[in-house]
Write an enzyme that holds these catalytic residues in place. Structure first.
Site, short mmCIF file in Angstrom:
data_model
loop_
_atom_site.label_atom_id
_atom_site.label_comp_id
_atom_site.label_asym_id
_atom_site.label_seq_id
_atom_site.Cartn_x
_atom_site.Cartn_y
_atom_site.Cartn_z
N LYS A 22 -16.41 -27.73 16.65
CA LYS A 22 -16.30 -26.51 17.38
C LYS A 22 -17.18 -25.14 17.01
O LYS A 22 -17.76 -24.86 17.75
CB LYS A 22 -14.72 -25.78 17.12
CG LYS A 22 -14.31 -24.64 17.57
CD LYS A 22 -12.85 -24.23 17.18
CE LYS A 22 -12.95 -23.46 15.88
NZ LYS A 22 -13.12 -21.93 15.67
N ASN A 23 -17.29 -24.87 15.65
CA ASN A 23 -17.97 -23.84 15.47
C ASN A 23 -19.64 -23.94 15.39
O ASN A 23 -20.27 -23.18 15.18
CB ASN A 23 -17.56 -23.78 13.93
CG ASN A 23 -16.13 -23.15 13.85
OD1 ASN A 23 -15.63 -22.52 14.76
ND2 ASN A 23 -15.57 -22.78 12.57
N CYS A 116 -7.45 -11.93 14.40
CA CYS A 116 -6.43 -12.77 14.43
C CYS A 116 -5.50 -12.64 12.96
O CYS A 116 -5.97 -11.83 12.15
CB CYS A 116 -6.95 -14.08 14.47
SG CYS A 116 -7.81 -14.92 12.93
N ARG A 121 -11.36 -8.95 10.70
CA ARG A 121 -12.42 -9.63 11.43
C ARG A 121 -13.24 -8.52 12.01
O ARG A 121 -13.67 -8.45 13.54
CB ARG A 121 -12.16 -10.72 12.36
CG ARG A 121 -11.20 -11.83 11.60
CD ARG A 121 -10.98 -12.92 12.09
NE ARG A 121 -12.00 -13.85 11.94
CZ ARG A 121 -12.25 -15.32 12.68
NH1 ARG A 121 -11.06 -15.48 12.98
NH2 ARG A 121 -13.26 -15.79 12.35
N ASP A 305 -12.13 -22.54 5.85
CA ASP A 305 -11.22 -23.07 6.72
C ASP A 305 -10.65 -24.42 6.07
O ASP A 305 -9.66 -24.89 6.76
CB ASP A 305 -12.25 -23.64 7.82
CG ASP A 305 -12.90 -22.39 8.63
OD1 ASP A 305 -13.66 -22.64 9.60
OD2 ASP A 305 -12.25 -21.11 8.49
N ARG A 398 -6.69 -25.16 19.85
CA ARG A 398 -8.27 -24.43 19.87
C ARG A 398 -9.44 -25.00 19.24
O ARG A 398 -10.53 -25.04 19.52
CB ARG A 398 -7.87 -22.87 19.16
CG ARG A 398 -6.92 -21.96 19.94
CD ARG A 398 -6.91 -20.62 19.23
NE ARG A 398 -8.46 -20.21 19.25
CZ ARG A 398 -8.61 -18.77 18.89
NH1 ARG A 398 -7.95 -17.94 18.49
NH2 ARG A 398 -9.94 -18.34 18.94
#
Ligand code: EPZ
Length: 417
Positions: A22-23, A116, A121, A305, A398
């Site tokens: 994803k990243n 979030c 952020r 993460d 997500r």
């Protein structure tokens, strides 16, 4: 149907292939915006953040199509320079379109991207760096407009090695006039992937993988075909699952070289790790060792993460573990949910957690509040006796293509209900 049900308390046995990252893919989608051509991205994960980024690109005139795990991005015609709405405010990664749009069309008006629960952020590092490249930024209540006639290469030193700010600066710098030297750049593998993508498309970038990047702007870029590497955090999530439950799993296509810090932690907990070209074999005993102290760090340190997945695994370790979170200010959100399942965890401020291992967790209903914390609750559900119901599944989707499919491959009794 927004919940995941797990009947846990048994070891995991099986193998699963690790999805694309994803990243890594999200910045590549922004980079494709710089290229007045068609790009093809393979091994693209089918996750909601990719879908939302696709909607943002289509909204400004790109033609983005996904067929299975292959995405084509035709960015020959950009018709819009405004980005607003849920796809921006609900997804932090939308900020990567800032650098790309400035590089391509020289202007963008966008809502502030989502924070979030893990932290506020901010985007100050992004905006300050772009101002140094000649960008003027008008900030309003809920959105901002950035404009530049010609991006100017310059020397930028990041006060903290922010992943997103590094990505934005690289995206702008490849289109700038002159050379940009970026010091204290983030070194995460996703930055390397972005630089490799851009270099294959014709950009000139030196120092890839290091903390000082030298970008020679102004080179014409052309469409390419590129394969996204596997997702190190998804692989790490499943690694911590077997550390929690015990068993023997094989993670096919896991990005081994990017996982050194987490594999070292798993071995300290007692795992037997075997590495091959095809992937990683992990044998673990549910009776794992605690970690006297671990802190999250920028790459190549232990990734933030992975902090929640690790905490879930340590909740039944033999002894007391201490985790320090150094990257985000509010990333212990799952502590209350794990305590509902019987974990014994005490917070010391918002940066340190002390986990006293218990014999077992007990299944109950828990709520995901963000992506990695949600995944960690699924780990806890695999460990817990009885049934666990993890609600707010959408947070997990997500970043995990099909977490139930992957856990079923690993032998878990799990379904969506
Ligand atoms: C990226 O977020 C990842 N997201 C995050 O993964 C990851 O946790 C994070 O990097 C750290 O590795 C994507 O790649 C899409 P940062 P990013 O800028 O770029 C502060 C996941 O679960 N900061 O490196 O937003 C910030 O508040 C997600 O996949 C500023 O103060 O992270 C944080 O404390 C979660 N000002 C620290 O820097 C800024 O302008 C690191 O943030 C930017 C950041």
């Amino acid at each position: 149907m927004d919940a995941i049900h797990i009947r846990g308390g048994k070891a995991l046995f099986g193998e699963t292939r690790i999805q694309g990252s994803k990243n890594a893919v999200l910045p590549l989608m922004a980079a494709a915006l710089l290229i007045e051509d068609v790009c093809m991205i393979e091994n693209c994960p089918c996750i909601s953040d990719v879908y939302h980024m696709q909607q943002l690109l289509n909204g400004i005139g790109c033609k983005v199509k996904c067929t299975g795990h292959v995405m084509t991005i035709d960015a020959r015609n950009i018709e819009e320079d405004i980005m607003a709405g849920e796809n921006v405010t609900g997804m932090r990664s939308s900020i990567m379109l800032l650098g790309a749009m400035l590089g391509r069309v020289g202007t963008i008006t966008m809502d502030y991207p989502g924070g979030c629960v893990i932290g506020e952020r901010p985007i100050d590092l992004h905006l300050n760096a772009l101002r140094k490249m000649g960008v003027s930024i008008l900030e309003k209540e809920s959105c901002f407009t950035a404009k530049v006639r010609t991006l100017e290469g310059t020397v930028i030193r990041l006060p903290i090695s922010s992943v997103g700010a590094t990505e934005n600066i690289v995206l702008a710098a490849v289109m700038a006039k002159g050379v940009t030297v970026l010091q204290n750049a983030a070194k995460e593998p996703e930055i390397v992937t972005l630089c490799e993508f851009l270099r294959e498309a014709g950009a000139v970038i030196e120092g890839i993988g290091g903390s000082s990047l030298i970008i020679q702007g102004g080179h014409a870029l052309h469409g390419i075909r590129f394969r996204v590497p596997s997702d190190r955090i998804v692989a790490g999530t499943y690694l911590m699952s077997v550390m929690g439950t015990g068993g023997h799993i094989f993670l096919e296509d896991a990005p081994i070289a990017q996982m050194r810090s987490m594999l070292k932690v798993a071995e300290e907990m007692g795992a037997e790790i075997d590495i091959s070209r095809e992937g990683i074999s992990v044998i673990a005993d549910a009776d794992k060792r605690a970690l006297s102290y671990l802190k999250t760090e920028v790459y190549p340190g232990f990734p933030t993460d992975m902090q929640s997945p690790l905490m879930a695994a340590l909740s039944t370790a033999r002894g007391v573990s201490v985790i320090e979170e150094t990257i985000f200010e509010n990333r212990f959100r799952i502590v209350d949910q794990l305590k509902k399942m019987g974990a014994c965890i005490e917070l010391q401020g918002n940066r340190q957690a002390v986990i006293v291992g218990v014999d077992s967790l007990l299944g109950c209903e828990v709520a995901a509040e963000e992506l990695r914390g949600g995944a960690a609750l699924v780990i806890a559900g695999c460990m817990a006796l009885g049934e666990t119901v993890v609600t707010n599944r959408h947070f997990i989707e997500r970043g995990y293509e099909d977490i139930c499919r992957d856990y079923q491959n690993l032998g878990a009794d799990i379904y969506i209900g």
